[in-house]
Structure formats: C-alpha cells, structure tokens
Write a protein that holds these residues in place. Sequence first.
Motif, PDB file in Angstrom:
ATOM      1  N   VAL A  72       0.833  -1.194   0.000  1.00  0.00           N
ATOM      2  CA  VAL A  72       0.000   0.000   0.000  1.00  0.00           C
ATOM      3  C   VAL A  72       0.870   1.248   0.000  1.00  0.00           C
ATOM      4  CG1 VAL A  72      -1.877  -1.153   1.217  1.00  0.00           C
ATOM      5  CG2 VAL A  72      -0.185   0.140   2.518  1.00  0.00           C
ATOM      6  N   CYS A  73       0.263   2.327  -0.422  1.00  0.00           N
ATOM      7  CA  CYS A  73       0.850   3.656  -0.334  1.00  0.00           C
ATOM      8  C   CYS A  73      -0.100   4.510   0.500  1.00  0.00           C
ATOM      9  CB  CYS A  73       1.010   4.261  -1.730  1.00  0.00           C
ATOM     10  SG  CYS A  73       1.376   6.034  -1.728  1.00  0.00           S
ATOM     11  N   LEU A  74       0.450   5.251   1.443  1.00  0.00           N
ATOM     12  CA  LEU A  74      -0.367   6.158   2.240  1.00  0.00           C
ATOM     13  C   LEU A  74       0.028   7.596   1.949  1.00  0.00           C
ATOM     14  CD1 LEU A  74      -0.452   4.286   5.673  1.00  0.00           C
ATOM     15  CD2 LEU A  74      -2.143   4.221   3.819  1.00  0.00           C
ATOM     16  N   ASP A  75      -0.932   8.488   2.097  1.00  0.00           N
ATOM     17  CA  ASP A  75      -0.728   9.910   1.831  1.00  0.00           C
ATOM     18  C   ASP A  75      -1.202  10.673   3.060  1.00  0.00           C
ATOM     19  OD1 ASP A  75      -1.526  12.645   1.050  1.00  0.00           O
ATOM     20  OD2 ASP A  75      -1.086  12.006  -1.002  1.00  0.00           O
ATOM     21  N   PHE A  84       5.072   6.542   0.557  1.00  0.00           N
ATOM     22  CA  PHE A  84       4.395   7.491   1.439  1.00  0.00           C
ATOM     23  C   PHE A  84       4.422   8.867   0.799  1.00  0.00           C
ATOM     24  CE2 PHE A  84       3.628  10.170   5.136  1.00  0.00           C
ATOM     25  CZ  PHE A  84       2.665   9.442   5.828  1.00  0.00           C
ATOM     26  N   HIS A  85       3.235   9.461   0.601  1.00  0.00           N
ATOM     27  CA  HIS A  85       3.107  10.772  -0.032  1.00  0.00           C
ATOM     28  C   HIS A  85       2.898  11.843   1.024  1.00  0.00           C
ATOM     29  CE1 HIS A  85       1.590   8.677  -3.964  1.00  0.00           C
ATOM     30  NE2 HIS A  85       2.856   8.415  -3.691  1.00  0.00           N
ATOM     31  N   ILE A  86       3.460  13.018   0.777  1.00  0.00           N
ATOM     32  CA  ILE A  86       3.400  14.068   1.795  1.00  0.00           C
ATOM     33  C   ILE A  86       2.834  15.371   1.238  1.00  0.00           C
ATOM     34  CG2 ILE A  86       5.208  13.128   3.279  1.00  0.00           C
ATOM     35  CD1 ILE A  86       7.206  14.982   1.975  1.00  0.00           C
ATOM     36  N   ALA A  87       1.879  15.903   1.984  1.00  0.00           N
ATOM     37  CA  ALA A  87       1.344  17.252   1.839  1.00  0.00           C
ATOM     38  C   ALA A  87       0.690  17.550   3.169  1.00  0.00           C
ATOM     39  CB  ALA A  87       0.328  17.345   0.708  1.00  0.00           C
ATOM     40  N   ASP A  88       0.558  18.807   3.525  1.00  0.00           N
ATOM     41  CA  ASP A  88      -0.011  19.128   4.823  1.00  0.00           C
ATOM     42  C   ASP A  88      -1.535  18.994   4.789  1.00  0.00           C
ATOM     43  OD1 ASP A  88       0.078  20.081   7.588  1.00  0.00           O
ATOM     44  OD2 ASP A  88       2.022  20.914   7.023  1.00  0.00           O
ATOM     45  N   GLY A 130      10.015   0.835  10.573  1.00  0.00           N
ATOM     46  CA  GLY A 130      11.128   0.448   9.719  1.00  0.00           C
ATOM     47  C   GLY A 130      10.983   0.858   8.270  1.00  0.00           C
ATOM     48  N   TYR A 131      10.136   1.844   8.015  1.00  0.00           N
ATOM     49  CA  TYR A 131       9.953   2.296   6.626  1.00  0.00           C
ATOM     50  C   TYR A 131      11.234   2.942   6.112  1.00  0.00           C
ATOM     51  CZ  TYR A 131       8.172   4.717   2.519  1.00  0.00           C
ATOM     52  OH  TYR A 131       7.988   5.163   1.247  1.00  0.00           O
ATOM     53  N   ASP A 132      11.663   2.539   4.920  1.00  0.00           N
ATOM     54  CA  ASP A 132      12.921   3.050   4.372  1.00  0.00           C
ATOM     55  C   ASP A 132      12.771   3.452   2.907  1.00  0.00           C
ATOM     56  OD1 ASP A 132      15.619   3.770   4.596  1.00  0.00           O
ATOM     57  OD2 ASP A 132      16.277   1.856   3.751  1.00  0.00           O
ATOM     58  N   GLY A 133      11.568   3.849   2.527  1.00  0.00           N
ATOM     59  CA  GLY A 133      11.330   4.239   1.146  1.00  0.00           C
ATOM     60  C   GLY A 133      11.317   5.747   0.978  1.00  0.00           C
ATOM     61  N   ALA A 134      10.601   6.187  -0.043  1.00  0.00           N
ATOM     62  CA  ALA A 134      10.535   7.614  -0.364  1.00  0.00           C
ATOM     63  C   ALA A 134       9.434   8.316   0.425  1.00  0.00           C
ATOM     64  CB  ALA A 134      10.286   7.808  -1.858  1.00  0.00           C
ATOM     65  N   LEU A 135       9.683   9.579   0.721  1.00  0.00           N
ATOM     66  CA  LEU A 135       8.652  10.513   1.163  1.00  0.00           C
ATOM     67  C   LEU A 135       8.419  11.415  -0.036  1.00  0.00           C
ATOM     68  CD1 LEU A 135      10.035  11.371   4.715  1.00  0.00           C
ATOM     69  CD2 LEU A 135       8.301   9.691   4.114  1.00  0.00           C
ATOM     70  N   THR A 136       7.317  11.196  -0.720  1.00  0.00           N
ATOM     71  CA  THR A 136       7.110  11.823  -2.026  1.00  0.00           C
ATOM     72  C   THR A 136       6.191  13.024  -1.925  1.00  0.00           C
ATOM     73  OG1 THR A 136       7.411   9.669  -3.078  1.00  0.00           O
ATOM     74  CG2 THR A 136       6.451  11.403  -4.418  1.00  0.00           C
ATOM     75  N   ASN A 137       6.742  14.168  -2.251  1.00  0.00           N
ATOM     76  CA  ASN A 137       6.039  15.441  -2.195  1.00  0.00           C
ATOM     77  C   ASN A 137       4.878  15.447  -3.197  1.00  0.00           C
ATOM     78  OD1 ASN A 137       5.547  18.113  -1.537  1.00  0.00           O
ATOM     79  ND2 ASN A 137       7.130  18.923  -2.874  1.00  0.00           N
ATOM     80  N   GLU A 138       3.672  15.764  -2.704  1.00  0.00           N
ATOM     81  CA  GLU A 138       2.504  15.822  -3.591  1.00  0.00           C
ATOM     82  C   GLU A 138       1.545  16.912  -3.120  1.00  0.00           C
ATOM     83  OE1 GLU A 138      -0.320  12.677  -6.032  1.00  0.00           O
ATOM     84  OE2 GLU A 138       0.165  12.252  -3.947  1.00  0.00           O
ATOM     85  N   PHE A 139       2.060  18.122  -2.980  1.00  0.00           N
ATOM     86  CA  PHE A 139       1.174  19.230  -2.646  1.00  0.00           C
ATOM     87  C   PHE A 139       0.291  19.548  -3.851  1.00  0.00           C
ATOM     88  CE2 PHE A 139       4.975  21.188  -4.449  1.00  0.00           C
ATOM     89  CZ  PHE A 139       4.452  22.092  -5.355  1.00  0.00           C
ATOM     90  N   VAL A 140      -0.950  19.911  -3.584  1.00  0.00           N
ATOM     91  CA  VAL A 140      -1.879  20.350  -4.634  1.00  0.00           C
ATOM     92  C   VAL A 140      -2.517  21.618  -4.087  1.00  0.00           C
ATOM     93  CG1 VAL A 140      -3.701  19.673  -6.223  1.00  0.00           C
ATOM     94  CG2 VAL A 140      -2.302  17.917  -5.135  1.00  0.00           C
ATOM     95  N   ALA A 141      -1.806  22.712  -4.206  1.00  0.00           N
ATOM     96  CA  ALA A 141      -2.191  23.957  -3.541  1.00  0.00           C
ATOM     97  C   ALA A 141      -3.565  24.447  -4.001  1.00  0.00           C
ATOM     98  CB  ALA A 141      -1.148  25.029  -3.807  1.00  0.00           C
ATOM     99  N   PRO A 142      -4.513  24.603  -3.077  1.00  0.00           N
ATOM    100  CA  PRO A 142      -5.834  25.115  -3.447  1.00  0.00           C
ATOM    101  C   PRO A 142      -5.772  26.592  -3.823  1.00  0.00           C
ATOM    102  CG  PRO A 142      -5.655  24.916  -1.068  1.00  0.00           C
ATOM    103  CD  PRO A 142      -4.401  24.326  -1.639  1.00  0.00           C
ATOM    104  N   VAL A 143      -6.476  26.947  -4.861  1.00  0.00           N
ATOM    105  CA  VAL A 143      -6.457  28.333  -5.348  1.00  0.00           C
ATOM    106  C   VAL A 143      -7.565  29.140  -4.672  1.00  0.00           C
ATOM    107  CG1 VAL A 143      -6.741  29.798  -7.371  1.00  0.00           C
ATOM    108  CG2 VAL A 143      -5.441  27.678  -7.548  1.00  0.00           C
ATOM    109  N   ASP A 144      -7.196  30.276  -4.135  1.00  0.00           N
ATOM    110  CA  ASP A 144      -8.163  31.191  -3.519  1.00  0.00           C
ATOM    111  C   ASP A 144      -8.477  32.291  -4.527  1.00  0.00           C
ATOM    112  OD1 ASP A 144      -9.593  33.027  -2.036  1.00  0.00           O
ATOM    113  OD2 ASP A 144      -8.326  32.866  -0.257  1.00  0.00           O
ATOM    114  N   ARG A 145      -9.729  32.372  -4.965  1.00  0.00           N
ATOM    115  CA  ARG A 145     -10.125  33.352  -5.979  1.00  0.00           C
ATOM    116  C   ARG A 145     -10.832  34.561  -5.366  1.00  0.00           C
ATOM    117  NH1 ARG A 145      -9.169  30.802 -10.728  1.00  0.00           N
ATOM    118  NH2 ARG A 145      -9.089  28.536 -10.653  1.00  0.00           N
TER     119      ARG A 145
END
Length: 295
Positions: A170-173, A198-202, A226-241
């Motif tokens: 599995v992959c978790l975000d 593992f994907h990362i965004a706040d 014991g996780y030893d893989g990538a921490l993969t950046n996946e921000f999807v910044a919401p646009v404020d109009r």
Amino acid sequence: MHLSTHNWMRAEPLETTLRRIKQFGYESIEISGEPSQYQVGETRALLREHGIRCWGAVTLTLGERNLAAKDEEQRARSVDYVKSVITMVSELDGEIITLVPATVGKVVPDATEEEEWRWVVDATRECFDHAKKRGVRIAIEPLNRFETYLFNRCAQALALADAVDPECGVCLDAFHLNIEEEDIYEAIRLAGRRLFDFHIADNNRFAAGLGHLDWPKIIGTLKEIGYDGALTNEFVAPVDRTPAAKYPDMVERDPVDIPPEQLKFIQDHGSSLLTEKFYSDQMRITAETILPLIR
C-alpha cells in the motif's frame, strides 16, 4: 528514507523539474503516469545528468480509467494503461507504481459491492502479475471520500492488497490520512511492512510545514515501523479566488502547453496552473520541513 516528489502538479519540461529539485536535496522522482509523454532514452539521460533516480510513478486514474468499471472493455483498457505505466517504471529502473484503482473524482458506484470487489481484484491481480515480471512493486493508494468512494482508508487498501498477493503493498498519503483515519499513526502502524510508498502534503494540501500536521511524529512513526522508502512530495495547492487570497500571485496567467486531461485533473483537485516561483517555493518548504527529520 529519502525525499522524492511527483511532477504532475505543474506542466513544465522534466529537465526544469529535475534541476529545481536537485538544488533542494531531493533524491528521486515519481513520474506522472503518462508514458506517452516520456521517451525512455531521453528520460534516462536526464535523470542521470541531474543525479536524480526514478523512484516510480503514480497512475493518473482519470477519464475512463477505472479497474472497478462495470464495462468489461473499459476495465481491460484500464489494465492495459496500468501495465504501460509499470513498463515505463521498469525501463527507467524504478521500484514502485502507486496504484489508484478507481477513477479519481468518481464518488458514485455503478454496481453492487460484491461485483465491484470481484472486478477490481481480478484487474489488480493482472496488473500485479505484469509488475512482478518487470520487477516493480505495486502500492495501492486510498484517497479521501471526496475523490473516490471505493478505497479511503489504509485497512481498505490492505484488504485489496491481501486479495491480490502477499507481496502487494500500500501507499499512504498524509493529506488523505488526516481526513479519513481515526488515528494517522495507527494507520501507518497497520500498514507496517506492507507500506511501500508514502506521499506528503499538509492538512491543507500545501507544502509540508504550512499546515497543522505533526511531521516529527509522522516521520517518527515511519521510522518505528522500519519504513525506508521515499517521502514523495505531492502538494496540490488550493487556489483562492477571493480578495482574502494569501498567495495572490500563485496562478500562472500565461498560456502553458498542457494536455487537457492533465489540466482537468489539476483543476478537479481545486488547484490550477501554478507560477514557477510559487511552485518552487512549495518544493523548497517541503524540503526544509522534511529533510532535517530524516537525516
């Protein structure tokens, strides 16, 4: 652990992305799952030139792509698509494919639970068999309920992985975990050795560090299992109009060459085409937040 990033969040040449992330301390990339956009020889050369390795790719499960589709031919085409992403990752010496089984944005089922479960298990098994032959691991990713009705929590992704093969993971975000799990840290512990990515965004889907998630505790829990893989950046910044916009210059106003499907995917996530400066700042902030915790 090492820092990685996706690149589907902004339409730009891969070379531009690689040059930027190298200066911030990223070590790898999860290339967007559109094999037709990448010529393998050229991509391998660019990765080598910039000292960035391919960690893997994420399936862009949009449009008609759906391993749980009611239509048999649609499922078959979706399997072929996933196989093409797996093949690309293999040819780029990557390790992982992050698999989102059902169409992103589809929140209404087409059939019974039993029917959909049978379809998605059979389709994912076929993808897994191809991945095993190519030396690529499959990590099933649950998304929040506003992006899919089918897999929202770690336990659900593990159920599919269990039904496919003991070697399926599995992959978790962090963004999705914050919405759907009773306890983020227990979800990570539940994944355990089956956590392949593992994907990362706040919590607000900006860069890590710009919200309220407890990154030291998250990283600490990953170390605990014991996780030893990538921490993969996946921000999807919401646009404020609105006039309340905190980042009024975040949206790219000049025309950008981007496939309409990718643009729709970005817009469906509440974001838009981002300026190079804003995008670069998000990459930098993530690195400044995460790297001290994993070194």
